[in-house]
Design a protein around this motif. Sequence first.
Motif, PDB file in Angstrom:
ATOM      1  N   ASN A 117      37.168  42.555  36.913  1.00  0.00           N
ATOM      2  CA  ASN A 117      37.411  43.251  35.641  1.00  0.00           C
ATOM      3  C   ASN A 117      38.872  43.156  35.221  1.00  0.00           C
ATOM      4  N   THR A 118      39.757  43.245  36.244  1.00  0.00           N
ATOM      5  CA  THR A 118      41.192  43.141  35.938  1.00  0.00           C
ATOM      6  C   THR A 118      41.531  41.774  35.360  1.00  0.00           C
ATOM      7  N   ARG A 119      41.013  40.742  36.016  1.00  0.00           N
ATOM      8  CA  ARG A 119      41.289  39.386  35.520  1.00  0.00           C
ATOM      9  C   ARG A 119      40.658  39.167  34.142  1.00  0.00           C
ATOM     10  N   ARG A 120      39.472  39.760  33.964  1.00  0.00           N
ATOM     11  CA  ARG A 120      38.832  39.632  32.658  1.00  0.00           C
ATOM     12  C   ARG A 120      39.643  40.353  31.593  1.00  0.00           C
ATOM     13  N   ALA A 121      40.159  41.561  31.940  1.00  0.00           N
ATOM     14  CA  ALA A 121      40.988  42.314  30.989  1.00  0.00           C
ATOM     15  C   ALA A 121      42.262  41.555  30.667  1.00  0.00           C
ATOM     16  N   GLN A 122      42.825  40.942  31.734  1.00  0.00           N
ATOM     17  CA  GLN A 122      44.034  40.152  31.488  1.00  0.00           C
ATOM     18  C   GLN A 122      43.762  38.999  30.520  1.00  0.00           C
ATOM     19  N   ALA A 123      42.599  38.361  30.747  1.00  0.00           N
ATOM     20  CA  ALA A 123      42.262  37.246  29.849  1.00  0.00           C
ATOM     21  C   ALA A 123      42.041  37.737  28.429  1.00  0.00           C
ATOM     22  N   THR A 140      35.618  45.304  28.845  1.00  0.00           N
ATOM     23  CA  THR A 140      35.844  45.076  30.282  1.00  0.00           C
ATOM     24  C   THR A 140      35.828  46.351  31.110  1.00  0.00           C
ATOM     25  N   GLY A 141      36.021  47.526  30.464  1.00  0.00           N
ATOM     26  CA  GLY A 141      36.100  48.764  31.238  1.00  0.00           C
ATOM     27  C   GLY A 141      37.479  48.993  31.806  1.00  0.00           C
ATOM     28  N   VAL A 142      38.457  48.208  31.455  1.00  0.00           N
ATOM     29  CA  VAL A 142      39.827  48.316  31.964  1.00  0.00           C
ATOM     30  C   VAL A 142      40.714  48.852  30.868  1.00  0.00           C
ATOM     31  N   THR A 143      41.530  49.845  31.231  1.00  0.00           N
ATOM     32  CA  THR A 143      42.480  50.418  30.273  1.00  0.00           C
ATOM     33  C   THR A 143      43.759  49.610  30.299  1.00  0.00           C
ATOM     34  N   ILE A 144      44.213  49.176  29.126  1.00  0.00           N
ATOM     35  CA  ILE A 144      45.390  48.294  29.057  1.00  0.00           C
ATOM     36  C   ILE A 144      46.624  49.011  29.552  1.00  0.00           C
ATOM     37  N   SER A 145      46.685  50.322  29.327  1.00  0.00           N
ATOM     38  CA  SER A 145      47.879  51.060  29.775  1.00  0.00           C
ATOM     39  C   SER A 145      47.989  51.045  31.288  1.00  0.00           C
ATOM     40  N   GLN A 146      46.824  51.103  32.018  1.00  0.00           N
ATOM     41  CA  GLN A 146      46.844  51.044  33.475  1.00  0.00           C
ATOM     42  C   GLN A 146      47.227  49.657  33.957  1.00  0.00           C
ATOM     43  N   ASN A 186      49.167  47.616  32.471  1.00  0.00           N
ATOM     44  CA  ASN A 186      50.605  47.415  32.240  1.00  0.00           C
ATOM     45  C   ASN A 186      51.460  48.125  33.252  1.00  0.00           C
ATOM     46  N   HIS A 187      50.957  49.279  33.804  1.00  0.00           N
ATOM     47  CA  HIS A 187      51.785  50.051  34.738  1.00  0.00           C
ATOM     48  C   HIS A 187      51.551  49.696  36.182  1.00  0.00           C
ATOM     49  N   LYS A 188      50.388  49.020  36.570  1.00  0.00           N
ATOM     50  CA  LYS A 188      50.061  48.677  37.961  1.00  0.00           C
ATOM     51  C   LYS A 188      50.190  47.186  38.158  1.00  0.00           C
ATOM     52  N   PRO A 189      50.867  46.766  39.272  1.00  0.00           N
ATOM     53  CA  PRO A 189      50.970  45.310  39.557  1.00  0.00           C
ATOM     54  C   PRO A 189      49.610  44.750  39.903  1.00  0.00           C
ATOM     55  N   LEU A 190      49.345  43.530  39.465  1.00  0.00           N
ATOM     56  CA  LEU A 190      48.085  42.847  39.736  1.00  0.00           C
ATOM     57  C   LEU A 190      48.136  42.196  41.099  1.00  0.00           C
ATOM     58  N   ARG A 191      46.977  42.294  41.838  1.00  0.00           N
ATOM     59  CA  ARG A 191      46.845  41.648  43.147  1.00  0.00           C
ATOM     60  C   ARG A 191      46.145  40.328  42.954  1.00  0.00           C
ATOM     61  N   THR A 192      46.656  39.359  43.646  1.00  0.00           N
ATOM     62  CA  THR A 192      46.058  38.022  43.582  1.00  0.00           C
ATOM     63  C   THR A 192      45.319  37.773  44.863  1.00  0.00           C
ATOM     64  N   ALA A 193      44.202  37.055  44.787  1.00  0.00           N
ATOM     65  CA  ALA A 193      43.388  36.772  45.962  1.00  0.00           C
ATOM     66  C   ALA A 193      44.091  35.777  46.842  1.00  0.00           C
TER      67      ALA A 193
END
Length: 305
Positions: A228-234, A290-296, A298-305
């Motif tokens: 979902n995070t990657r989808r939101a990023q896209a 996507t179910g992902v809040t953009i504000s979250q 922006n404030h949380k670092p993304l983890r990569t696999a």
Amino acid sequence: MFFTCGPNEAMVVSGFCRSPPVMVAGGRVFVLPCIQQIQRISLNTLTLNVKSEKVYTRHGVPISVTGIAQVKIQGQNKEMLAAACQMFLGKTEAEIAHIALETLEGHQRAIMAHMTVEEIYKDRQKFSEQVFKVASSDLVNMGISVVSYTLKDIHDDQDYLHSLGKARTAQVQKDARIGEAEAKRDAGIREAKAKQEKVSAQYLSEIEMAKAQRDYELKKAAYDIEVNTRRAQADLAYQLQVAEEISGPLTSANKITLVSSGSGTMGAAKVTGEVLDILSHLPESVERLTGVTISQVNHKPLRTA
């Protein structure tokens, strides 16, 4: 003159030129008539019924015992045959059997007097062996060997043996009841232990299944968040690209011509309002898709696999 005899008989020739006498067991011999004499002795096996009535044992309890003995004159041993000839030559089988029977009965009574009723009753083999040993050592001097001896019967007139039997029967029944109770107890313990092990194994299996389900759900949730995070990023990148494409021409335009529809405001405020309206709906569109809040994001670092 020649004389012969079978293997169950012995011949003794005495007289002229026969000193000591010649003994032949199962064969032939030459005898000079008138000056030599021939006699025969039986080598048959004799069966003796040895009875000892009301003999007092070591503790003073009178009992009666009957034994069966097999005896015979030993013809193959020259010394024993010579001893038998000295004692029994000229006697019938019945007379020989009577002498052997009296000897055996005396030894049987002596052994009974030195043993208790319990010893004779419980260990017949020991009693038979003692009578056989003592009688054999005595009868061998007569040239008779004891082939076998067996205790046939033991009884009394005081019901002493019957009491022993009742006590033994009661003890056996008691031991049987105790053994049965112990067997049931052990079976119950084993059954309870088996049930406990079964329940424990079932619980362990359910715990392992729960752990596996938990691990699966945790991993699935982590994967869902990552997807979902990657989808939101896209989607965010796409929306930003759209916003850039919308705002790009406006920032590079030198002149904007506005056409009025006859209602609403006109001028730069009109253009700015429309751009801001598009950007304000961007987070809502991303969260709905996507179910992902953009504000979250922006404030949380993304983890990569």
